[in-house]
Design a protein around this motif. Structure first.
Motif, PDB file in Angstrom:
ATOM      1  N   PRO A   1      63.215  76.524  26.337  1.00 60.80           N
ATOM      2  CA  PRO A   1      64.567  76.098  25.981  1.00 60.80           C
ATOM      3  C   PRO A   1      65.226  75.408  27.166  1.00 60.80           C
ATOM      4  O   PRO A   1      64.854  75.644  28.307  1.00 60.80           O
ATOM      5  CB  PRO A   1      65.287  77.400  25.632  1.00 60.80           C
ATOM      6  N   GLY A   2      66.162  74.568  26.862  1.00 62.60           N
ATOM      7  CA  GLY A   2      66.851  73.871  27.935  1.00 62.60           C
ATOM      8  C   GLY A   2      66.978  72.410  27.592  1.00 62.60           C
ATOM      9  O   GLY A   2      66.394  71.932  26.619  1.00 62.60           O
ATOM     10  N   PRO A   3      67.722  71.699  28.405  1.00 64.51           N
ATOM     11  CA  PRO A   3      67.932  70.278  28.132  1.00 64.51           C
ATOM     12  C   PRO A   3      66.637  69.488  28.255  1.00 64.51           C
ATOM     13  O   PRO A   3      65.793  69.794  29.095  1.00 64.51           O
ATOM     14  CB  PRO A   3      68.948  69.856  29.192  1.00 64.51           C
ATOM     15  N   VAL A   4      66.496  68.500  27.402  1.00 62.63           N
ATOM     16  CA  VAL A   4      65.341  67.610  27.470  1.00 62.63           C
ATOM     17  C   VAL A   4      65.516  66.735  28.710  1.00 62.63           C
ATOM     18  O   VAL A   4      66.569  66.128  28.891  1.00 62.63           O
ATOM     19  CB  VAL A   4      65.263  66.736  26.197  1.00 62.63           C
ATOM     20  N   PRO A   5      64.508  66.689  29.584  1.00 65.52           N
ATOM     21  CA  PRO A   5      64.657  65.879  30.801  1.00 65.52           C
ATOM     22  C   PRO A   5      64.669  64.388  30.480  1.00 65.52           C
ATOM     23  O   PRO A   5      64.024  63.948  29.531  1.00 65.52           O
ATOM     24  CB  PRO A   5      63.428  66.255  31.624  1.00 65.52           C
ATOM     25  N   ALA A   6      65.393  63.624  31.254  1.00 64.02           N
ATOM     26  CA  ALA A   6      65.419  62.170  31.075  1.00 64.02           C
ATOM     27  C   ALA A   6      64.102  61.562  31.531  1.00 64.02           C
ATOM     28  O   ALA A   6      63.665  60.530  31.034  1.00 64.02           O
ATOM     29  CB  ALA A   6      66.572  61.577  31.865  1.00 64.02           C
ATOM     30  N   THR A   7      63.454  62.220  32.474  1.00 62.10           N
ATOM     31  CA  THR A   7      62.213  61.729  33.062  1.00 62.10           C
ATOM     32  C   THR A   7      61.174  62.839  33.038  1.00 62.10           C
ATOM     33  O   THR A   7      61.492  63.983  33.350  1.00 62.10           O
ATOM     34  CB  THR A   7      62.456  61.311  34.528  1.00 62.10           C
ATOM     35  N   SER A   8      59.948  62.513  32.662  1.00 62.55           N
ATOM     36  CA  SER A   8      58.839  63.458  32.790  1.00 62.55           C
ATOM     37  C   SER A   8      58.354  63.409  34.230  1.00 62.55           C
ATOM     38  O   SER A   8      58.315  62.342  34.840  1.00 62.55           O
ATOM     39  CB  SER A   8      57.694  63.064  31.859  1.00 62.55           C
ATOM     40  N   SER A   9      57.981  64.568  34.758  1.00 63.79           N
ATOM     41  CA  SER A   9      57.554  64.632  36.152  1.00 63.79           C
ATOM     42  C   SER A   9      56.465  65.683  36.293  1.00 63.79           C
ATOM     43  O   SER A   9      56.553  66.759  35.694  1.00 63.79           O
ATOM     44  CB  SER A   9      58.765  64.992  37.008  1.00 63.79           C
ATOM     45  N   LEU A  10      55.441  65.354  37.076  1.00 64.68           N
ATOM     46  CA  LEU A  10      54.364  66.302  37.320  1.00 64.68           C
ATOM     47  C   LEU A  10      53.918  66.156  38.774  1.00 64.68           C
ATOM     48  O   LEU A  10      53.834  65.039  39.281  1.00 64.68           O
ATOM     49  CB  LEU A  10      53.198  66.006  36.370  1.00 64.68           C
ATOM     50  N   VAL A  11      53.691  67.279  39.428  1.00 62.18           N
ATOM     51  CA  VAL A  11      53.183  67.273  40.798  1.00 62.18           C
ATOM     52  C   VAL A  11      51.906  68.095  40.848  1.00 62.18           C
ATOM     53  O   VAL A  11      51.744  69.048  40.080  1.00 62.18           O
ATOM     54  CB  VAL A  11      54.205  67.819  41.828  1.00 62.18           C
ATOM     55  N   ALA A  12      50.995  67.722  41.736  1.00 59.17           N
ATOM     56  CA  ALA A  12      49.738  68.455  41.885  1.00 59.17           C
ATOM     57  C   ALA A  12      49.353  68.489  43.357  1.00 59.17           C
ATOM     58  O   ALA A  12      49.683  67.590  44.117  1.00 59.17           O
ATOM     59  CB  ALA A  12      48.634  67.781  41.073  1.00 59.17           C
ATOM     60  N   ILE A  13      48.631  69.548  43.717  1.00 64.86           N
ATOM     61  CA  ILE A  13      48.151  69.727  45.078  1.00 64.86           C
ATOM     62  C   ILE A  13      46.676  70.101  45.018  1.00 64.86           C
ATOM     63  O   ILE A  13      46.265  70.904  44.176  1.00 64.86           O
ATOM     64  CB  ILE A  13      48.932  70.847  45.807  1.00 64.86           C
ATOM     65  N   GLY A  14      45.895  69.511  45.904  1.00 66.33           N
ATOM     66  CA  GLY A  14      44.482  69.853  46.014  1.00 66.33           C
ATOM     67  C   GLY A  14      44.040  69.677  47.448  1.00 66.33           C
ATOM     68  O   GLY A  14      44.793  69.188  48.293  1.00 66.33           O
ATOM     69  N   ARG A  15      42.827  70.063  47.724  1.00 64.80           N
ATOM     70  CA  ARG A  15      42.276  69.855  49.063  1.00 64.80           C
ATOM     71  C   ARG A  15      42.158  68.362  49.332  1.00 64.80           C
ATOM     72  O   ARG A  15      41.882  67.577  48.434  1.00 64.80           O
ATOM     73  CB  ARG A  15      40.917  70.516  49.200  1.00 64.80           C
ATOM     74  N   MET A  16      42.354  67.982  50.559  1.00 65.03           N
ATOM     75  CA  MET A  16      42.286  66.579  50.962  1.00 65.03           C
ATOM     76  C   MET A  16      40.974  65.962  50.492  1.00 65.03           C
ATOM     77  O   MET A  16      39.901  66.517  50.717  1.00 65.03           O
ATOM     78  CB  MET A  16      42.416  66.483  52.486  1.00 65.03           C
ATOM     79  N   GLY A  17      41.073  64.831  49.786  1.00 63.40           N
ATOM     80  CA  GLY A  17      39.890  64.120  49.329  1.00 63.40           C
ATOM     81  C   GLY A  17      39.234  64.677  48.083  1.00 63.40           C
ATOM     82  O   GLY A  17      38.210  64.169  47.646  1.00 63.40           O
ATOM     83  N   SER A  18      39.806  65.717  47.486  1.00 64.15           N
ATOM     84  CA  SER A  18      39.156  66.357  46.334  1.00 64.15           C
ATOM     85  C   SER A  18      39.522  65.716  44.997  1.00 64.15           C
ATOM     86  O   SER A  18      38.949  66.064  43.979  1.00 64.15           O
ATOM     87  CB  SER A  18      39.494  67.854  46.295  1.00 64.15           C
ATOM     88  N   PHE A  19      40.486  64.804  45.000  1.00 63.61           N
ATOM     89  CA  PHE A  19      40.837  64.087  43.777  1.00 63.61           C
ATOM     90  C   PHE A  19      41.330  62.696  44.126  1.00 63.61           C
ATOM     91  O   PHE A  19      41.751  62.448  45.243  1.00 63.61           O
ATOM     92  CB  PHE A  19      41.861  64.861  42.932  1.00 63.61           C
ATOM     93  N   ASP A  20      41.266  61.818  43.138  1.00 63.78           N
ATOM     94  CA  ASP A  20      41.687  60.439  43.312  1.00 63.78           C
ATOM     95  C   ASP A  20      43.052  60.259  42.658  1.00 63.78           C
ATOM     96  O   ASP A  20      43.157  60.343  41.431  1.00 63.78           O
ATOM     97  CB  ASP A  20      40.651  59.514  42.677  1.00 63.78           C
ATOM     98  N   PRO A  21      44.108  60.027  43.446  1.00 65.97           N
ATOM     99  CA  PRO A  21      45.445  59.881  42.872  1.00 65.97           C
ATOM    100  C   PRO A  21      45.519  58.778  41.807  1.00 65.97           C
ATOM    101  O   PRO A  21      46.227  58.938  40.814  1.00 65.97           O
ATOM    102  CB  PRO A  21      46.318  59.530  44.084  1.00 65.97           C
ATOM    103  N   ALA A  22      44.796  57.687  41.985  1.00 61.60           N
ATOM    104  CA  ALA A  22      44.842  56.592  41.016  1.00 61.60           C
ATOM    105  C   ALA A  22      44.281  57.028  39.663  1.00 61.60           C
ATOM    106  O   ALA A  22      44.777  56.622  38.605  1.00 61.60           O
ATOM    107  CB  ALA A  22      44.074  55.382  41.543  1.00 61.60           C
TER     108      ALA A  22
END
Length: 106
Positions: free
Chosen positions: A71-92
């Motif tokens: 419940p709560g207000p619908v956000p105007a913008t969708s947002s997601l953050v992620a953390i991993g070990r350096m070099g373990s994923f490709d941001p693109a």
């Protein structure tokens, strides 16, 4: 002086952030999070879905994730953050994966 034992976590981990002003197709988003790299340690996000029914909240810790309506207000913008070990994923690759969830993108 830390006798050379100081750890700079900025060199050990990498973070990635995604935002979209467009609404997200929940079905596509659910499919996308199942194909996130298993190397991600933590991720979280608040998503504005195309159906306008509240907000979709996503939490990932290790191999487990939760995705549900909150419940709560619908956000105007969708947002997601992620953390991993350096070099373990490709941001693109992550950006392309999430961009593909935008409603009407397919």
């Amino acid at each position: 002086d830390h006798d050379g034992h100081a750890h700079d976590h900025g060199e050990e981990f990498q973070a990635w952030h995604w935002r979209s002003d467009a609404a997200v197709d929940e079905r596509l988003f659910r499919a996308a999070i199942r194909s996130l790299p298993t190397s991600l340690l933590r991720a979280k996000g608040i998503i504005r879905t195309a159906d306008g029914e509240g907000r979709l909240v996503f939490h990932l810790v290790g191999k487990r994730f939760e995705l549900g309506r909150e419940p709560g207000p619908v956000p105007a913008t969708s947002s997601l953050v992620a953390i991993g070990r350096m070099g373990s994923f490709d941001p693109a690759v992550l950006t392309a994966l999430l961009d593909g969830c935008v409603a009407g993108a397919a």
